[in-house]
Design a protein around this motif. Structure first.
Motif, PDB file in Angstrom:
ATOM      1  N   GLY A 110      -2.743   8.972   6.954  1.00 49.83           N
ATOM      2  CA  GLY A 110      -3.514   7.409   7.686  1.00 49.83           C
ATOM      3  C   GLY A 110      -3.418   6.404   7.936  1.00 49.83           C
ATOM      4  N   LEU A 111      -1.715   6.272   7.575  1.00 55.52           N
ATOM      5  CA  LEU A 111      -1.664   4.674   7.808  1.00 55.52           C
ATOM      6  C   LEU A 111      -2.123   3.942   9.227  1.00 55.52           C
ATOM      7  CD1 LEU A 111       1.738   5.048   5.657  1.00 55.52           C
ATOM      8  CD2 LEU A 111      -0.260   3.696   4.860  1.00 55.52           C
ATOM      9  N   GLU A 112      -1.415   5.598  10.496  1.00 52.00           N
ATOM     10  CA  GLU A 112      -1.538   4.446  11.325  1.00 52.00           C
ATOM     11  C   GLU A 112      -2.344   3.991  11.727  1.00 52.00           C
ATOM     12  OE1 GLU A 112      -2.983   8.576  11.619  1.00 52.00           O
ATOM     13  OE2 GLU A 112      -1.473   7.319  11.374  1.00 52.00           O
ATOM     14  N   THR A 113      -4.102   3.984  10.935  1.00 49.90           N
ATOM     15  CA  THR A 113      -5.190   3.611  11.857  1.00 49.90           C
ATOM     16  C   THR A 113      -5.457   2.506  11.467  1.00 49.90           C
ATOM     17  OG1 THR A 113      -6.353   5.076   9.775  1.00 49.90           O
ATOM     18  CG2 THR A 113      -5.741   6.320  11.740  1.00 49.90           C
ATOM     19  N   VAL A 114      -4.680   1.844   9.930  1.00 47.32           N
ATOM     20  CA  VAL A 114      -4.713   0.552   9.068  1.00 47.32           C
ATOM     21  C   VAL A 114      -4.414  -0.280  10.287  1.00 47.32           C
ATOM     22  CG1 VAL A 114      -4.054  -1.024   7.744  1.00 47.32           C
ATOM     23  CG2 VAL A 114      -4.256   1.457   7.165  1.00 47.32           C
ATOM     24  N   GLU A 115      -5.499  -1.081   9.840  1.00 51.67           N
ATOM     25  CA  GLU A 115      -5.787  -2.775  11.483  1.00 51.67           C
ATOM     26  C   GLU A 115      -5.794  -3.786  10.511  1.00 51.67           C
ATOM     27  OE1 GLU A 115      -8.696  -1.478  13.243  1.00 51.67           O
ATOM     28  OE2 GLU A 115      -8.627  -0.193  14.637  1.00 51.67           O
ATOM     29  N   HIS A 116      -6.111  -4.264   9.733  1.00 54.50           N
ATOM     30  CA  HIS A 116      -6.139  -5.432   9.026  1.00 54.50           C
ATOM     31  C   HIS A 116      -5.407  -5.112   7.749  1.00 54.50           C
ATOM     32  CE1 HIS A 116      -8.940  -5.679  12.232  1.00 54.50           C
ATOM     33  NE2 HIS A 116     -10.066  -4.931  11.677  1.00 54.50           N
ATOM     34  N   SER A 117      -4.385  -4.843   7.386  1.00 50.17           N
ATOM     35  CA  SER A 117      -4.164  -5.549   6.262  1.00 50.17           C
ATOM     36  C   SER A 117      -2.133  -4.655   7.147  1.00 50.17           C
ATOM     37  CB  SER A 117      -4.319  -3.638   5.283  1.00 50.17           C
ATOM     38  OG  SER A 117      -5.501  -4.311   4.344  1.00 50.17           O
ATOM     39  N   THR A 118      -1.164  -5.575   5.546  1.00 49.34           N
ATOM     40  CA  THR A 118      -0.049  -4.754   5.164  1.00 49.34           C
ATOM     41  C   THR A 118       0.507  -3.962   4.502  1.00 49.34           C
ATOM     42  OG1 THR A 118       0.802  -6.796   6.650  1.00 49.34           O
ATOM     43  CG2 THR A 118       2.789  -5.401   5.570  1.00 49.34           C
ATOM     44  N   VAL A 119       0.360  -2.303   4.511  1.00 49.37           N
ATOM     45  CA  VAL A 119       1.316  -1.472   3.825  1.00 49.37           C
ATOM     46  C   VAL A 119       2.299  -1.532   3.287  1.00 49.37           C
ATOM     47  CG1 VAL A 119       0.800   0.834   2.705  1.00 49.37           C
ATOM     48  CG2 VAL A 119      -0.787  -0.145   4.788  1.00 49.37           C
ATOM     49  N   PHE A 120       2.653  -1.938   2.014  1.00 46.97           N
ATOM     50  CA  PHE A 120       3.946  -1.833   1.552  1.00 46.97           C
ATOM     51  C   PHE A 120       4.404  -0.970   0.926  1.00 46.97           C
ATOM     52  CE2 PHE A 120       3.445  -6.409   1.512  1.00 46.97           C
ATOM     53  CZ  PHE A 120       4.246  -7.210   2.553  1.00 46.97           C
ATOM     54  N   HIS A 121       5.091  -0.066   1.481  1.00 45.38           N
ATOM     55  CA  HIS A 121       5.568   1.534   0.648  1.00 45.38           C
ATOM     56  C   HIS A 121       6.561   1.109  -0.264  1.00 45.38           C
ATOM     57  CE1 HIS A 121       5.529   3.678   4.693  1.00 45.38           C
ATOM     58  NE2 HIS A 121       4.578   2.052   4.571  1.00 45.38           N
ATOM     59  N   ALA A 122       6.104   1.737  -1.943  1.00 46.13           N
ATOM     60  CA  ALA A 122       7.198   1.632  -2.640  1.00 46.13           C
ATOM     61  C   ALA A 122       7.369   3.165  -3.494  1.00 46.13           C
ATOM     62  CB  ALA A 122       5.557   1.300  -4.058  1.00 46.13           C
ATOM     63  N   GLY A 123       6.199   4.460  -3.289  1.00 43.86           N
ATOM     64  CA  GLY A 123       7.418   5.540  -3.750  1.00 43.86           C
ATOM     65  C   GLY A 123       6.927   6.459  -2.660  1.00 43.86           C
ATOM     66  N   THR A 124       7.071   5.955  -2.127  1.00 37.58           N
ATOM     67  CA  THR A 124       7.389   6.617  -0.149  1.00 37.58           C
ATOM     68  C   THR A 124       8.595   7.624   0.343  1.00 37.58           C
ATOM     69  OG1 THR A 124       7.526   5.334   0.974  1.00 37.58           O
ATOM     70  CG2 THR A 124       5.573   6.058  -0.117  1.00 37.58           C
ATOM     71  N   LYS A 125       8.864   8.561   0.693  1.00 30.17           N
ATOM     72  CA  LYS A 125      10.306   8.989   1.185  1.00 30.17           C
ATOM     73  C   LYS A 125       9.457   9.897   2.392  1.00 30.17           C
ATOM     74  CE  LYS A 125      11.019  13.640  -1.176  1.00 30.17           C
ATOM     75  NZ  LYS A 125      11.266  14.599  -2.213  1.00 30.17           N
ATOM     76  N   ARG A 126      10.711   9.880   3.244  1.00 32.70           N
ATOM     77  CA  ARG A 126      10.287  10.902   4.491  1.00 32.70           C
ATOM     78  C   ARG A 126      11.407  11.923   5.094  1.00 32.70           C
ATOM     79  NH1 ARG A 126       7.167   8.200   8.129  1.00 32.70           N
ATOM     80  NH2 ARG A 126       7.402   6.114   8.210  1.00 32.70           N
ATOM     81  N   ASP A 127      10.493  12.793   5.630  1.00 35.85           N
ATOM     82  CA  ASP A 127      11.004  14.301   5.436  1.00 35.85           C
ATOM     83  C   ASP A 127      10.777  14.267   6.746  1.00 35.85           C
ATOM     84  OD1 ASP A 127      11.758  16.907   4.995  1.00 35.85           O
ATOM     85  OD2 ASP A 127       9.939  17.220   4.328  1.00 35.85           O
TER      86      ASP A 127
END
Length: 423
Positions: free
Chosen positions: A354-371
């Motif tokens: 759902g991150l791609e649907t965020v329009e009015h905020s900046t989402v900073f990642h903390a505990g995430t990783k890519r797979d």
């Protein structure tokens, strides 16, 4: 400039976002970074505590400036190591001696006492002086504040209401509750008031700039209940930190701190975090940190209108000169989305959507990783959903709307961030 940012949390994500905006940033590398920092630069699988590996990155990538995000490398002496081994490379952060402001609670309290900086009454104790510790506790009114002297991953502070329990906890801390970090324990008088975080960028030669003030929320539960965490949200500006209050902070705390470091011959070219408490209109220091805070950085960076890279470069060179630090007058908030069970045990490897649907905020990642193409949780604090608005309610509406669009199993967040400041 080619810049290397050390760290992997939400703070580093916000710093990377800001650094990438500078026209003088050519290439940004983040070591090790997280699942979101790769959108601002290049992640490198290097530990910030492996100084030789850091030096290899510096050489291979022709790094001009190293920005140290978290405290561990600073307390371990990365500034001194780089000065000796890569003297042409700028480092944003204090020397090992300066990092003792965070690395040793006892050092910090003695520093404040020596330089007349307002703080709570205290004494420090070891296993050999535990009986004196008991007597000091008996001289105080509840609640009792016990702090491990050394770094304890944000978990080394106990606030206890019962005297017998405080004595028991003192014994357990000195017996190794926090390993070597609690071989010395600082006992403090409890201060009652409302807290805020003040951030100062100093060049080590008397020049400094004050960044936007923030307030964070540590308890996991709404209404500031439950155990402490690394931070569940933050707000900036802070209404009570007005011009009168900040004039007191500048005169009584910032200037004596900057001057005290110089007087003691301590090199400090970087960020000073002042954890303050407003006691009936009078600012007092709870603690120093030697880097930016988390999650406060996730609101402070939204409000810094100046080129942060220019400011950091000047500080690292030892001369902030006439450079200005401009603030965005808007209100910034961040709300942390955590894994289920945090700050206790929690699952990892949950898919985030759902991150791609965020329009009015900046989402900073903390505990995430890519797979591959998937984004997964990898920590307790997962995302810092940050927004600007005309006031706290309007900024919060954006963050909570954005949170409603983001999903991972068991996601949790506080719904009362900033409410105390609106009363």
């Amino acid at each position: 400039m080619n810049i290397l940012l050390l760290g992997s949390g939400g703070r580093e994500s916000a710093l990377a976002w800001k650094i990438a905006q500078s026209p003088i940033t050519d290439n940004l590398y983040i070591a090790p970074g997280n699942g979101g920092t790769g959108q601002y630069g290049t992640n490198l699988a290097v530990s910030p505590l492996d100084f030789e590996a850091v030096a290899k990155v510096v050489d291979d990538k022709k790094i001009d400036m190293v920005v140290v995000g978290n405290e561990d490398p600073l307390v371990a002496g990365i500034w001194d190591w780089m000065r000796e081994n890569r003297p042409k490379v700028l480092v944003v952060g204090p020397s090992k001696a300066g990092a003792q402001l965070e690395g040793s609670k006892d050092f910090a309290k003695r520093f404040m006492e020596c330089h007349g900086i307002p703080t709570a009454r205290y004494r420090s104790f070891t296993a050999e002086t535990i009986q004196d510790g008991y007597r000091f506790l008996e001289s105080l009114q509840a609640p009792y504040v016990l702090k491990a002297d050394g770094l304890a991953a944000g978990k080394g502070v106990l606030i206890i209401n019962d005297l017998d329990e405080a004595k028991k906890s003192l014994r357990e801390m000195l017996d190794g509750m926090f390993g070597k970090s609690s071989a010395t324990v600082v006992i403090e008088e409890f201060l009652s008031g409302i807290e805020c975080s003040v951030f100062v960028l100093t060049d080590g030669n008397g020049g400094y700039r004050v960044l936007p003030v923030a307030k964070d929320y540590k308890r996991v539960g709404e209404g500031d209940t439950g155990p402490n965490t690394g931070g569940m949200g933050a707000v900036s500006p802070v209404p009570f930190a007005d011009a009168e209050f900040m004039a007191k902070v500048d005169e009584r705390i910032i200037r004596p701190t900057v001057k005290g470091l110089i007087d003691e011959g301590i090199t400090y070219r970087g960020f000073i975090f002042l954890g303050l408490i407003n006691v009936q209109g009078e600012p007092m220091v709870i603690e120093y940190n030697v880097r930016m805070g988390d999650p406060e950085t996730e609101v402070v960076m939204l409000r810094v209108a100046s080129d942060l890279v220019q400011l950091m470069r000047a500080a690292a060179e030892g001369d902030l000169g006439e450079l200005k630090l401009e603030e965005n007058p808007a209100t910034a908030v961040t709300v942390i989305m955590t894994s289920k069970g945090y700050p206790g045990s929690y699952p990892k490897g949950l898919e985030i959507t759902g991150l791609e649907t965020v329009e009015h905020s900046t989402v900073f990642h903390a505990g995430t990783k890519r797979d591959g193409d998937r984004l997964l949780t990898s920590g307790g604090r997962v995302l810092a959903v940050s927004s600007l608005g005309d006031d706290i309610p309007s900024a919060l509406r954006k963050s909570y709307d954005s949170i409603s669009r983001i999903a991972f199993d068991g996601a949790y967040f506080r719904r009362d961030i900033g409410q105390d400041l609106m009363k």
